[in-house]
Design a protein around this motif. Structure first.
Motif, mmCIF file in Angstrom:
data_model
loop_
_atom_site.group_PDB
_atom_site.id
_atom_site.type_symbol
_atom_site.label_atom_id
_atom_site.label_comp_id
_atom_site.label_asym_id
_atom_site.label_seq_id
_atom_site.Cartn_x
_atom_site.Cartn_y
_atom_site.Cartn_z
ATOM 1 N N ALA A 193 0.819 -1.213 0.000
ATOM 2 C CA ALA A 193 0.000 0.000 0.000
ATOM 3 C C ALA A 193 0.849 1.257 0.000
ATOM 4 O O ALA A 193 0.387 2.318 -0.435
ATOM 5 C CB ALA A 193 -0.935 -0.006 1.204
ATOM 6 N N ALA A 194 2.096 1.170 0.460
ATOM 7 C CA ALA A 194 2.920 2.363 0.578
ATOM 8 C C ALA A 194 3.293 2.944 -0.771
ATOM 9 O O ALA A 194 3.603 4.127 -0.878
ATOM 10 C CB ALA A 194 4.190 2.021 1.369
ATOM 11 N N THR A 195 3.274 2.143 -1.824
ATOM 12 C CA THR A 195 3.679 2.613 -3.141
ATOM 13 C C THR A 195 2.864 3.816 -3.572
ATOM 14 O O THR A 195 3.392 4.839 -4.003
ATOM 15 C CB THR A 195 3.534 1.480 -4.172
ATOM 16 O OG1 THR A 195 4.287 0.346 -3.725
ATOM 17 C CG2 THR A 195 4.048 1.931 -5.540
ATOM 18 N N LEU A 196 1.558 3.716 -3.455
ATOM 19 C CA LEU A 196 0.676 4.816 -3.829
ATOM 20 C C LEU A 196 0.019 5.479 -2.627
ATOM 21 O O LEU A 196 -0.805 6.378 -2.801
ATOM 22 C CB LEU A 196 -0.409 4.301 -4.791
ATOM 23 C CG LEU A 196 0.073 3.770 -6.142
ATOM 24 C CD1 LEU A 196 -1.104 3.212 -6.928
ATOM 25 C CD2 LEU A 196 0.772 4.855 -6.947
ATOM 26 N N GLY A 197 0.383 5.030 -1.430
ATOM 27 C CA GLY A 197 -0.283 5.544 -0.235
ATOM 28 C C GLY A 197 -0.128 7.037 -0.047
ATOM 29 O O GLY A 197 -1.091 7.739 0.281
ATOM 30 N N LEU A 198 1.081 7.561 -0.257
ATOM 31 C CA LEU A 198 1.332 8.982 -0.041
ATOM 32 C C LEU A 198 0.523 9.827 -1.016
ATOM 33 O O LEU A 198 -0.125 10.816 -0.623
ATOM 34 C CB LEU A 198 2.821 9.261 -0.195
ATOM 35 C CG LEU A 198 3.297 10.665 0.190
ATOM 36 C CD1 LEU A 198 2.997 10.940 1.644
ATOM 37 C CD2 LEU A 198 4.789 10.802 -0.081
ATOM 38 N N ALA A 227 -2.622 12.341 -0.036
ATOM 39 C CA ALA A 227 -2.579 13.766 -0.341
ATOM 40 C C ALA A 227 -3.766 14.181 -1.206
ATOM 41 O O ALA A 227 -4.413 15.206 -0.951
ATOM 42 C CB ALA A 227 -1.269 14.110 -1.049
ATOM 43 N N LEU A 228 -4.082 13.385 -2.216
ATOM 44 C CA LEU A 228 -5.231 13.705 -3.064
ATOM 45 C C LEU A 228 -6.529 13.618 -2.264
ATOM 46 O O LEU A 228 -7.449 14.412 -2.467
ATOM 47 C CB LEU A 228 -5.281 12.750 -4.257
ATOM 48 C CG LEU A 228 -4.184 12.938 -5.311
ATOM 49 C CD1 LEU A 228 -4.293 11.873 -6.395
ATOM 50 C CD2 LEU A 228 -4.264 14.331 -5.931
ATOM 51 N N GLY A 229 -6.586 12.653 -1.345
ATOM 52 C CA GLY A 229 -7.776 12.519 -0.509
ATOM 53 C C GLY A 229 -8.013 13.747 0.352
ATOM 54 O O GLY A 229 -9.159 14.180 0.536
ATOM 55 N N GLN A 230 -6.923 14.350 0.876
ATOM 56 C CA GLN A 230 -7.083 15.561 1.683
ATOM 57 C C GLN A 230 -7.629 16.712 0.857
ATOM 58 O O GLN A 230 -8.493 17.476 1.308
ATOM 59 C CB GLN A 230 -5.745 15.963 2.316
ATOM 60 C CG GLN A 230 -5.071 14.899 3.159
ATOM 61 C CD GLN A 230 -6.008 14.223 4.127
ATOM 62 O OE1 GLN A 230 -6.552 14.849 5.038
ATOM 63 N NE2 GLN A 230 -6.245 12.933 3.939
ATOM 64 N N THR A 284 -0.396 21.758 10.769
ATOM 65 C CA THR A 284 0.786 21.202 10.105
ATOM 66 C C THR A 284 1.313 19.920 10.752
ATOM 67 O O THR A 284 1.574 18.927 10.048
ATOM 68 C CB THR A 284 1.893 22.268 10.032
ATOM 69 O OG1 THR A 284 1.431 23.363 9.234
ATOM 70 C CG2 THR A 284 3.164 21.695 9.414
ATOM 71 N N PRO A 285 1.518 19.844 12.080
ATOM 72 C CA PRO A 285 2.058 18.591 12.645
ATOM 73 C C PRO A 285 1.172 17.377 12.356
ATOM 74 O O PRO A 285 1.686 16.308 12.004
ATOM 75 C CB PRO A 285 2.132 18.889 14.145
ATOM 76 C CG PRO A 285 2.275 20.369 14.225
ATOM 77 C CD PRO A 285 1.423 20.900 13.116
ATOM 78 N N LEU A 286 -0.147 17.519 12.496
ATOM 79 C CA LEU A 286 -1.024 16.393 12.233
ATOM 80 C C LEU A 286 -0.978 15.996 10.763
ATOM 81 O O LEU A 286 -0.960 14.802 10.431
ATOM 82 C CB LEU A 286 -2.461 16.734 12.634
ATOM 83 C CG LEU A 286 -3.517 15.663 12.349
ATOM 84 C CD1 LEU A 286 -3.150 14.339 13.024
ATOM 85 C CD2 LEU A 286 -4.890 16.125 12.802
ATOM 86 N N LEU A 287 -0.947 16.976 9.879
ATOM 87 C CA LEU A 287 -0.886 16.661 8.452
ATOM 88 C C LEU A 287 0.420 15.952 8.106
ATOM 89 O O LEU A 287 0.436 14.989 7.326
ATOM 90 C CB LEU A 287 -1.022 17.945 7.640
ATOM 91 C CG LEU A 287 -1.194 17.780 6.132
ATOM 92 C CD1 LEU A 287 -2.434 16.955 5.824
ATOM 93 C CD2 LEU A 287 -1.282 19.139 5.452
ATOM 94 N N LEU A 288 1.532 16.381 8.701
ATOM 95 C CA LEU A 288 2.813 15.712 8.470
ATOM 96 C C LEU A 288 2.797 14.279 8.996
ATOM 97 O O LEU A 288 3.327 13.362 8.344
ATOM 98 C CB LEU A 288 3.947 16.502 9.119
ATOM 99 C CG LEU A 288 4.279 17.857 8.482
ATOM 100 C CD1 LEU A 288 5.352 18.577 9.286
ATOM 101 C CD2 LEU A 288 4.722 17.677 7.034
ATOM 102 N N ASN A 341 -5.554 6.012 6.753
ATOM 103 C CA ASN A 341 -6.832 6.208 6.094
ATOM 104 C C ASN A 341 -6.981 7.671 5.709
ATOM 105 O O ASN A 341 -6.355 8.560 6.295
ATOM 106 C CB ASN A 341 -7.982 5.786 7.011
ATOM 107 C CG ASN A 341 -7.962 4.294 7.287
ATOM 108 O OD1 ASN A 341 -7.626 3.494 6.419
ATOM 109 N ND2 ASN A 341 -8.309 3.922 8.506
ATOM 110 N N VAL A 342 -7.864 7.936 4.751
ATOM 111 C CA VAL A 342 -7.998 9.295 4.235
ATOM 112 C C VAL A 342 -8.517 10.250 5.310
ATOM 113 O O VAL A 342 -8.228 11.448 5.280
ATOM 114 C CB VAL A 342 -8.917 9.293 2.997
ATOM 115 C CG1 VAL A 342 -10.356 9.006 3.395
ATOM 116 C CG2 VAL A 342 -8.812 10.610 2.244
ATOM 117 N N ASN A 343 -9.254 9.738 6.303
ATOM 118 C CA ASN A 343 -9.794 10.610 7.348
ATOM 119 C C ASN A 343 -8.861 10.730 8.557
ATOM 120 O O ASN A 343 -9.223 11.349 9.543
ATOM 121 C CB ASN A 343 -11.155 10.078 7.824
ATOM 122 C CG ASN A 343 -11.036 8.764 8.579
ATOM 123 O OD1 ASN A 343 -10.221 7.917 8.232
ATOM 124 N ND2 ASN A 343 -11.835 8.587 9.609
#
Length: 484
Positions: free
Chosen positions: A217-222, A226-229, A273-277, A289-291
């Motif tokens: 899942a890590a391949t496209l996870g990032l 980001a797109l989900g946010q 910012t810290p939570l998003l990072l 997860n996206v949420n």
């Protein structure tokens, strides 16, 4: 059925939280206690139907949008910007989708917003003890909602550093921060005490899911995270900012000569910012997860409201289009099902919430009205079963032959082979049923003689797209060679 036009009832998490609400404690296997208390209050007022389970979370979702508007209005000293923030939140996919579910994110988002508002107000008057007290209250209640609230601490430190109070005020800020932290600790203390007595199940579960890694899942996870946010924030809201900011630069100044809105916008982003990072780091490991970073989006919405020039027509057009887009995505699966047409599962927000009421009603018609003991083979079976059979007198147990206790029911009600054999002998002729959504789970019991070769009842449900739910029920018996 809560949403008849969607064909949806409760998500498995909602059904599980409902079971928690019937036995209120200071903590549970995977979550702090706020969601259970919220659902208990909601069902007391509105009944145990799906609408009753969701009623207060719907109200809190609207209150979050209004609170975000109040926070932005306080920072900008402009009521119109507060109204824009509330509209951005109400039109965002984040709140439009969360409004349909009784989840831990709903109280968390409200408490995060209140904490952000209280922190801003406290920094304006750092000698005001009650403002710091409100911050501690919101932070503590947020922790009782979801441990994600812990990320508010680093964000608050970063935001305070960016706001840079006058040197003479730093001692007041320090004392106020300690007061807020003390109040938050007092609120969370009963939950921590419960965890100590129970062996830290909630903390261990949270650590496990936070540190988990999935290389596939890590391949496209990032990228997906980001797109989900951006999608949860609202594509039309982003279009509004991009289009208008190029035409009207942010040059307005507050009466005191400081660019107050720029400062406030930096404050809002610093909190998030810290939570998003952390969410991005977790996504890079393949486990977010996206949420997961939902509260960070509140800072993004506040930033948008502070940066976007106020023009009524483009705001109305773009946000109206966004609401129609999200509403279409929400209702399209139900409309397609009503027309007997398939709908892509990847775009079906309610796929996991359909059919459980029908399949449990079907199974209930085939079994005795009051089966004495039901053993469920999975979290989904146990959560949905207890909810949809809530009017039946049933003792529920969880089938956990490996004693791994991977979910709340297995942790509280788990039973292995030896325990099951003892239970069958103790029950004598009382009916004991094993209900499962995977017949493979029963094969060991068939092999050792505790279950018959074939199930006593089978219930099916199939939707227009071919998605199938099936439950099997086996009547269990005392192991061969044992005395009843």
């Amino acid at each position: 059925m809560a949403w008849p036009w969607l064909g949806a009832t409760l998500h498995v998490d909602e059904a599980q939280y409902w079971t928690w609400s019937r036995d209120l404690e200071w903590g549970y296997y995977s979550k702090p206690p706020a969601i259970a208390a919220l659902i208990a209050a909601s069902t007391t007022l509105f009944g145990d139907g799906e609408w009753g389970v969701k009623a207060l979370t719907l109200a809190l979702t609207a209150l979050t949008a209004l609170s975000l508007g109040g926070w932005v209005a306080a920072m900008s000293r402009e009521a119109r910007r507060g109204a824009l923030a509330a509209l951005l939140a109400l039109a965002s996919p984040l709140l439009l989708l969360l409004g349909f579910a009784a989840t831990t994110d709903v109280p968390l988002l409200l408490m995060w917003t209140w904490a952000a508002w209280a922190l801003w107000q406290a920094l304006q008057r750092p000698a005001s003890a009650w403002r710091w007290g409100l911050l501690g209250l919101a932070a503590g209640l947020g922790m009782l909602s979801k441990y994600t609230m812990l990320a508010f601490g680093p964000g608050a430190l970063l935001a305070v550093a960016l706001v840079r109070p006058m040197r003479a005020r730093w001692p007041q800020v320090l004392r106020g921060g300690l007061l807020a932290a003390g109040i938050a600790a007092l609120i969370v203390a009963p939950h921590i005490a419960w965890n100590v007595q129970a062996g830290w199940p909630t903390w261990r579960h949270t650590a496990d899911i936070t540190l988990q890694r999935s290389d596939e899942a890590a391949t496209l996870g990032l990228l997906a995270f980001a797109l989900g946010q951006l999608l949860l924030l609202g594509p039309m809201a982003l279009a509004l900012l991009t289009w208008q900011s190029s035409r009207t630069p942010l040059t307005e100044r507050t009466p005191d000569g400081d660019d107050g809105r720029r400062r406030a916008a930096r404050f809002a982003l610093a909190l998030s910012t810290p939570l998003l990072l952390l969410g991005l780091m977790q996504a890079a490991r393949g486990g977010a997860n996206v949420n997961w970073a939902a509260p960070a989006l509140l800072g993004g919405l506040a930033w948008l409201a502070l940066r976007a020039p106020l023009r009524a027509r483009p705001v109305a057009v773009l946000l109206g289009a966004q609401v129609l887009l999200v509403a279409g995505l929400v209702h399209a699966p139900g409309a397609a099902a009503a027309a007997g047409q398939p709908w892509p599962r990847a775009l079906d927000l309610w796929a996991r919430m359909r059919g459980w009421d029908a399949v449990w009603a079907n199974l209930g018609q085939q079994l005795p009205p009051d089966p004495a003991v039901v053993i469920g083979s999975s979290r989904a079976v146990l959560a949905h079963g207890q909810y949809h059979w809530r009017d039946r007198k049933v003792q529920w147990l969880a089938w956990d032959p490996a004693r791994q206790a991977r979910h709340h029911f297995a942790w509280r009600l788990g039973i292995d082979d030896q325990g099951l054999a003892r239970h069958l002998r103790a029950n004598g002729n009382r009916p004991v049923w094993l209900i499962t959504d995977s017949p493979d789970a029963v094969r060991p019991l068939v092999a050792n003689g505790m279950a018959q070769d074939k199930p006593a009842a089978v219930a099916h449900w199939v939707d227009a797209g071919g998605r199938r739910l099936t439950l099997w029920a086996w009547r269990l018996r005392t192991p061969l060679g044992d005395e009843p």
